[in-house]
Scaffold this active site. Structure first.
Site, PDB file in Angstrom:
ATOM      1  N   ARG A 188       0.825  -1.219   0.000  1.00  0.00           N
ATOM      2  CA  ARG A 188       0.000   0.000   0.000  1.00  0.00           C
ATOM      3  C   ARG A 188       0.857   1.266   0.000  1.00  0.00           C
ATOM      4  NH1 ARG A 188      -5.087  -2.084   3.600  1.00  0.00           N
ATOM      5  NH2 ARG A 188      -6.311  -2.659   1.769  1.00  0.00           N
ATOM      6  N   LYS A 237     -20.472 -16.476   0.325  1.00  0.00           N
ATOM      7  CA  LYS A 237     -21.904 -16.480   0.596  1.00  0.00           C
ATOM      8  C   LYS A 237     -22.732 -15.706  -0.420  1.00  0.00           C
ATOM      9  CE  LYS A 237     -21.624 -16.393   5.642  1.00  0.00           C
ATOM     10  NZ  LYS A 237     -21.793 -15.448   6.753  1.00  0.00           N
TER      11      LYS A 237
END
Ligand code: ADP
Ligand code: MG
Length: 409
Positions: free
Chosen positions: A36, A204
């Site tokens: 990052r 999910k």
């Protein structure tokens, strides 16, 4: 509706407030992945070369109590930045006050000041995370121009992004990293070149409802994989055995299949295993890494087995479906990629996309991005998003506050 970028504004002698994403992984005060920081360098260097005074800030972790402060101290990040930038970085161990104001007032063009974790302000009333207007106005008063280059927090409405943008005298613009995210993810969602294929996997259905709905509206085809598949299989009346399946969402999946008009493509085969239940209770990854596997057609999963990856016929099918695609967005791994045996499907999708000619290929999603990078495909995609949560919300078609607050071109 394009947003202004750092290229579009005058920076010489300006105090540039630059929100970066230095929320790096740390272990015992040591940074374990500098990616990052590395990703932020082009925007920082650009501003420095243009003669700006660069004031950097970021959040790190979460601050709920005193004990979180030391754990999330940005000082080691400032040190690492100094090394990578090959320039002094003056770190101010405060988020407001005289020391910070003096440090900024003494800056010369081409210099860098970085201040402490913006979420230190969360200790007293969540001022950063709840976008306290006084805090946003205060930070805005410290500079002339605001540059937001922190895509990873662009889905949050915080004092350090929208708060500053609302109060700063000068312009609010994107940095190069944020601009790239808007160009690729925004471009694919708002204005894709067709054929547009979405690949959705991961854990999910319930996590991804808005992504599925949004992409079903925009894409020409939606290929489903990962644990999500079993909820769809159940909707078709298949036996799913011990596979992960969300019973509460079976009707929902059925509804999607009905309205999708054949647009939804499901795996045709599945890699299944029968791990030892006691071992699973101790360590799921270890347990599944030890067991035998077999490939079965999707509608023939034995009742005592569970699906952990998609099979070879599915990859062949996906290959056919991807032929000619001009835009591909992928979110969610095809199997339990954390275990080598079940990483085959995910790796195969990486390979398919890497070899697609003339297509814009984008990964949005924390685990899928991590999987592709760890498998060596970092440079084989047009874009791998740097923000897990933010990219998901972008794919859902939501407006990201950290993007919306920037000036229009
Ligand atoms: P992303 O972060 O890319 O949006 P998710 O968080 O939705 O992806 O899903 C990632 C997780 O899904 C991984 O930890 C992976 O192990 C899990 N997963 C994928 N396929 C299966 C499966 N068949 N059974 C259980 N877990 C699965
Ligand atoms: Mg995830």
């Amino acid at each position: 509706m394009a947003k202004k970028n750092i290229r579009d504004v005058e920076l010489k002698n300006k105090k540039v407030l630059m929100r970066v994403d230095f929320n790096v992984p740390m272990k015992n005060g040591v940074i374990t992945d500098t990616n990052r920081i590395v990703q932020a360098l082009p925007t920082i260097n650009y501003a420095l070369d243009a003669g700006a005074k660069v004031i950097l800030f970021s959040h790190l972790g979460r601050i709920k109590e005193e004990a979180d402060l030391a754990k999330n101290d940005l000082a080691p990040v400032a040190k690492k930045l100094e090394e990578l930038l090959k320039k002094p970085v003056k770190f101010v161990n405060a988020t407001r006050g005289k020391e910070l104001e003096d440090a900024i007032n003494e800056m010369k063009p081409g210099e860098v000041v970085m201040f402490q974790n913006t979420r230190y302000e969360d200790l007293d009333g969540k001022k950063e995370s709840k976008n306290n207007p006084e805090l946003g106005a205060y930070w805005a008063s410290l500079g002339d121009v605001f540059v937001n280059d922190a895509f990873g927090t662009a889905h949050r409405d915080a004092a350090s992004n929208t708060g500053i943008a609302a109060h700063i005298k000068g312009e609010s613009v994107s940095g190069f990293l944020l601009e790239k995210e808007i160009k690729f993810i925004g471009g694919a969602v708002d204005n894709p070149v067709h054929p547009f294929v979405a690949i959705l996997g991961g854990a999910k259905v319930s996590d991804k409802i808005s992504v599925i709905e949004n992409l079903l509206n925009k894409a020409d085809k939606v290929l489903i994989c990962g644990a999500m598949s079993y909820t769809f299989f159940k909707a078709l009346g298949y036996e799913v055995g011990e596979s992960k399946c969300e019973l509460d969402f079976v009707d929902y999946a059925k509804g999607l299949l009905d309205k999708a008009n054949g647009k939804i493509i499901l795996p045709v085969d599945t890699v299944v295993a029968k791990p030892d239940k006691e071992k699973v209770a101790v360590d799921f990854f270890q347990a599944i890494s030890e067991c035998e596997t077999k490939v079965v057609p999707s509608d023939k999963i034995p009742s005592d087995y569970q699906g952990l990856d998609c099979g070879p016929a599915t990859i062949e099918k996906f290959k056919e479906e991807l032929k000619g695609a001009k835009t591909v967005v992928w979110n969610g791994p095809a199997g339990v990629f954390e275990v080598e045996k079940f990483a085959v499907g995910t790796k195969a999708i990486c390979e398919l996309l890497a070899n697609l000619e003339g297509a814009t290929t984008i990964i949005g999603g924390g685990d899928s991005a991590a999987a592709a990078i760890s498998m060596g495909y970092e440079h084989k995609f047009s874009h791998i998003s740097t923000g897990g949560g933010a990219s998901l919300e972008y794919l859902e078609g939501k407006v990201l506050p950290g993007v919306a607050c920037l000036d229009e071109k």
